[in-house]
Design a protein around this motif. Structure first.
Motif, mmCIF file in Angstrom:
data_model
loop_
_atom_site.group_PDB
_atom_site.id
_atom_site.type_symbol
_atom_site.label_atom_id
_atom_site.label_comp_id
_atom_site.label_asym_id
_atom_site.label_seq_id
_atom_site.Cartn_x
_atom_site.Cartn_y
_atom_site.Cartn_z
ATOM 1 N N ILE D 199 -32.761 -1.061 57.635
ATOM 2 C CA ILE D 199 -33.374 0.210 57.259
ATOM 3 C C ILE D 199 -34.480 0.578 58.256
ATOM 4 C CG2 ILE D 199 -35.080 -0.796 55.679
ATOM 5 C CD1 ILE D 199 -33.174 2.503 55.141
ATOM 6 N N ASP D 200 -35.086 -0.433 58.888
ATOM 7 C CA ASP D 200 -36.122 -0.144 59.892
ATOM 8 C C ASP D 200 -35.510 0.571 61.098
ATOM 9 O OD1 ASP D 200 -38.623 -2.132 59.020
ATOM 10 O OD2 ASP D 200 -36.611 -2.821 58.468
ATOM 11 N N GLU D 201 -34.327 0.128 61.525
ATOM 12 C CA GLU D 201 -33.683 0.776 62.667
ATOM 13 C C GLU D 201 -33.366 2.243 62.349
ATOM 14 O OE1 GLU D 201 -31.074 -2.550 64.983
ATOM 15 O OE2 GLU D 201 -30.689 -2.448 62.841
ATOM 16 N N ILE D 202 -32.881 2.480 61.137
ATOM 17 C CA ILE D 202 -32.563 3.854 60.738
ATOM 18 C C ILE D 202 -33.838 4.689 60.657
ATOM 19 C CG2 ILE D 202 -31.586 5.273 58.899
ATOM 20 C CD1 ILE D 202 -29.752 2.844 58.231
ATOM 21 N N ALA D 203 -34.850 4.139 60.009
ATOM 22 C CA ALA D 203 -36.103 4.880 59.836
ATOM 23 C C ALA D 203 -36.733 5.218 61.189
ATOM 24 C CB ALA D 203 -37.070 4.078 58.973
ATOM 25 N N GLU D 204 -36.565 4.333 62.140
ATOM 26 C CA GLU D 204 -37.145 4.568 63.468
ATOM 27 C C GLU D 204 -36.500 5.783 64.148
ATOM 28 O OE1 GLU D 204 -36.938 1.110 66.048
ATOM 29 O OE2 GLU D 204 -37.302 2.452 67.772
ATOM 30 N N ARG D 205 -35.175 5.860 64.020
ATOM 31 C CA ARG D 205 -34.464 7.001 64.611
ATOM 32 C C ARG D 205 -34.848 8.317 63.914
ATOM 33 N NH1 ARG D 205 -34.088 4.575 67.976
ATOM 34 N NH2 ARG D 205 -34.898 6.519 68.782
ATOM 35 N N VAL D 206 -35.017 8.224 62.598
ATOM 36 C CA VAL D 206 -35.406 9.411 61.823
ATOM 37 C C VAL D 206 -36.797 9.883 62.249
ATOM 38 C CG1 VAL D 206 -36.081 10.169 59.505
ATOM 39 C CG2 VAL D 206 -33.913 8.949 59.852
ATOM 40 N N THR D 207 -37.711 8.946 62.337
ATOM 41 C CA THR D 207 -39.082 9.286 62.733
ATOM 42 C C THR D 207 -39.100 9.857 64.150
ATOM 43 O OG1 THR D 207 -39.916 7.516 61.341
ATOM 44 C CG2 THR D 207 -41.407 8.351 63.027
ATOM 45 N N ASP D 208 -38.332 9.234 65.035
ATOM 46 C CA ASP D 208 -38.282 9.688 66.425
ATOM 47 C C ASP D 208 -37.786 11.137 66.511
ATOM 48 O OD1 ASP D 208 -38.220 9.214 69.363
ATOM 49 O OD2 ASP D 208 -36.063 9.485 69.069
ATOM 50 N N ALA D 209 -36.736 11.441 65.748
ATOM 51 C CA ALA D 209 -36.213 12.812 65.760
ATOM 52 C C ALA D 209 -37.252 13.788 65.206
ATOM 53 C CB ALA D 209 -34.918 12.896 64.949
#
Lengths: 342, 342, 342, 342
Positions: D199-209
């Protein structure tokens, strides 16, 4: 009770939805027996009939065209035509009345047959939205959506090549499809039969759009005529004006625009795709409601009337109201749109 | 003249077309200077403003969503909220008035601000079509088309597997989307908040359709409630009724229908796709016209009014007319549709 | 590393997705600096350059056309053209190489520039699907979908009026769009440049379909020629053949078919709508992948090569492979389709 | 020659086009008599047969679902099942062989029946594109287009509200629909069964976008599992993780993303609309060609084989090739796409 039903004139998305609405309500609520009449007035004159049952209208609301077929026959012509012959045919088949779905010509014939003693109910049909008796007619919304989607596509080509795109849409006598699809697609000029324009006025809007970095989009109804088209243009010495022309108005405008503005210009005629295929949601609902109310009108014996949309409701109006002057785009509606480009 | 413009509440196809219509007419015909207000009332309270020029609205009629952003903030809440603070903010930026595009909550707030001395023009926005003041609201037609297209797809699956398909559409308080998309797609039962039904009535329609060889299609608005839902169903001993439920009404109905009819039943929630994407032709034209007329209302000083569709024309009505009772589906419209399945 | 990117030739859905794919991968993974070249070779010759950054390609995969603009200029023509001038321009701007996206003409020019010492990577673009070096080219799938949808609409009109509908699609030299859209729409005869037919063969298929109660659908690529068109038909005494003709092959066929079969026949030219608008899913994925691999090819120094689809993978092939003979419809593919109607 | 034809397993756009292709070529070129088998293996076991003639397949290429019906019955189960009973049934009706259209389970059963002496031809069907034996399977392209169009709509809502949108698409075991629709729609992260993510990997991409001003779009296949889902997340103390969950993976991810990133997040399950409705052009052509070649395989006596797409051609492969390991997304294809967001 036994009722014939026919579709007449050009096809139009929603015809099948009208048929389905009338048959579902008529059979289930009123026990009406429906008779399908093939190919419009032609089938009425020729007694080309078949039983039209509930199962025949299954799934029809989304199907374009008309399962009854259509033609442009005049019921007063031919050996077997005329009110007296038709009466004999109908009484012979014990048919109590007819629902006729069609445009101005169809409704005029229905009115005459009604006046000659044949019980008729009308349903207005015009893809051009040109009947005064109804706020909107089914098929029109579908045509606008198809035209608009095609124009959305043309614009990306125009933008990539910095071209002017001319889109010719339906509308021989009135400009509703051009007005609405042009507003929806962001046209830089809309040319309709009700408002003649000179080629200079059109070229000015095209140049203006190009100068703001836009690829100009010209929407033109097939019935549009240039102001002073037949006299003035030979004076201008425009080569394009003197070429032989077989195509429609789009083919006339494109080379004139190109010559006057120096901007590469391409014309596309949307043609028959505007009147075919599955109806939009608006048209399915409108057509279904008209069919439902046509069945009501039959049982109420409201002969000589047609069903029509007024605001959000379906009402009954006399045939006469639908006839006579066409429902053209009024000047205040054109000026409203022209604020976007004029 | 300097006018702020904001969009507030849930997004809706056509918001950008309203903005474009107002800005094009306002800048070109009336020389109005527009100020974009970000994220609805939030941006008004926070003075989150930016110049909104003609080039910013280029090509917007076909773009879904809102370039201004939106939120559900209440302008009377927070430290910087309230009419007096907002007045100071507006006068500080020399803004003469505000066009607010939104639903009932937004228009109620706009009305209150107007009564507190801030010049406001309203544009009604509701995908649910639930405002009394306008015949149709933009976004509704697009939602109906999306829902109908999804149902056309669900039907082929239902037919292939002989399943009952339940489609849950938007409509927390009113059933317009369900009514129109259900009529368009040929639903066998339409369940709307205005007309509670028992599970037996629904199951009967499902069984009836299945017996005629159809794959039953049940359309349900999210705000529909079963009649006597909370009391009677525990008595029935239906297992499905006693399961824990986190989903919406579609998830409630599907297992109940399956248990009562023995027909395999699947539920689909159409959800957010109904309110996104490019607007239909109808909505582009309606929204553009509302924007054009909002610019007119500004120069006419018609503060405290909103623009609305009546028949085929755009008119002005008082905010008050849009407020109060919602525009639910009247009984005669439900019965009209029920003739297709009832 | 600094890389120029250009699009050249006719526009095509997916061009923007290629640009986005190359820029996203190139900037994020390889730290390439991209330079947009305006209007194809024209911008290269004129040094019409601009920095192309990540934020410029935001949301582009779904946008038709090309944000770079396009033209049909030849880079070897004009005062400032030719390899030596272009080299000076590129080195002057410290540009290390160029990605050229285009059809056969573009790739031939890229090949010549490469041979003259300019580092070039190619991306094949042809809406007609006529390049041998790639299994499918982007834009083709979108064109087939648009053509098929238009034909689905034409069929409902044909059925309602018992007319033969002729649909003219793109394909000046090859018949892929006609073959695939015709198969998809259930055409009764498909006419492509690779397979000349006599008017008798076409009329026979039309008559055969009509006798089975179908409304005949004739799909014709713009580059189709009747067998013996220029000699034999004057002998037949067909009036339609001797009329002046300004339109395309559809306008030639429709009156001939009507005269020979006695079936009312209408022609529609789909035209520019086939190459505009948002790309299909297939084309978005293919174009994006080609862009991603073009960035890889740049860092690998694979100059003189282009990226191409083989089976499900993207591979590199020499420019030369893409040139020479066009990828026409092979006879076994035409015969395969002809089993549906032949 | 008399051949049965059946469709089995989940429905899929293109099934009717296969049936039409086989029947048109089989009846017209080879004089095969076709027998429709109702509801997959169920109809074979129960001898639920009907003559399937040319007129029955009229217009079917564009119709979703299957006119034969489908089920998930196993032909080796039940009193009347098993190879010996089925042989008796087939020989009793003088049926020489069977064309079975279905996915892995169907083809495994067909293979077993073939080994037990029943002449079988297979046509691979999988909306998930998970069969190794064919480059692409029909239905997949349609599903990608529907998913992509829905995501285009979700993005406008995400942009207006600055929300993260999670779209759950089909793909229980493989991620092809997620991969292609996510690439096409410009997803910021694609989650597929083949590639577990934390979930950290997903959240990181979301935050980055979100930090780049985009409304994050997360595309997730229904079969995706979080890495270490069952152990690690309870440690994180995430409230959302401990809530009861009845929905799919989209309902799991949305609250987790919202809690970890602070960005309002909404989930939409596309569900059954992905597998219904009219097929895309690609799928109509592919399915029609498979049907045509299935008829060829019958007359060639190529029993025990299925027809499959390889590059641009249709070839024959042994059933065995289609069975065993599923065709998952290979790592190099995931990494290729991840360059757009990873």
């Amino acid at each position: 009770m036994k009722i014939g039903i026919l579709t007449s004139g050009g096809d139009c998305p929603g015809l099948n939805a009208v048929i389905r609405g009338a048959v579902l309500k008529g059979t289930r609520k009123y026990d009406i027996e429906f008779i399908g009449i093939r190919d419009g007035w032609r089938g009425l004159v020729d007694a080309d009939f078949f039983p039209l049952e509930r199962r025949d209208v299954k799934g029809l609301s989304k199907v374009g065209g008309t399962i009854l077929g259509t033609s442009r026959t005049n019921p007063y012509e031919g050996d077997r035509g005329g009110a007296e012959n038709i009466k004999k045919t109908l009484w012979g088949h014990k048919i109590d009345g007819v629902i006729a779905i069609g445009g101005e010509g169809t409704l005029a014939a229905a009115n005459r047959l009604h006046n000659d003693g044949i019980p008729m109910i009308g349903v207005p049909k015009t893809i051009d939205n040109d009947l005064r008796a109804t706020d909107y007619s089914f098929g029109f919304d579908t045509a606008v959506n198809i035209a608009q989607e095609a124009m959305d596509r043309l614009r990306t080509t125009g933008d990539s090549h910095q071209r002017c795109m001319v889109a010719e849409v339906m509308g021989r006598h009135v400009g509703w499809i051009a007005l609405h699809s042009g507003m929806a697609a962001g046209a830089h000029i809309i040319c309709i039969p009700e408002v003649p324009l000179t080629i200079d006025e059109i070229a000015e809007r095209v140049t203006d759009a190009a100068e703001r970095g836009r690829a100009p989009l010209v929407v033109v109804a097939e019935g549009f005529k240039l102001k002073g088209q037949d006299e003035a243009y030979s004076d201008k010495g425009l080569d394009a004006f003197n070429r032989p022309r077989l195509g429609g108005i789009g083919e006339v405008l494109a080379p004139l625009i190109e010559e006057m503005t120096g901007i590469e210009t391409r014309s596309t005629v949307l043609g028959h795709i505007q009147r075919g295929g599955s109806p939009s949601g608006f048209d399915r609902v409108l057509a279904t409601r008209l069919g439902l109310h046509a069945a009501d009108a039959v049982v109420d014996g409201a002969w000589g009337q047609m069903v029509a949309m007024k605001g959000t409701e379906i009402e009954r109006v006399d045939f006469a109201e639908a006839l006579g002057e066409l429902n053209g785009v009024p000047m205040h509606r054109y000026e409203e749109a022209a604020a976007l480009f004029g």
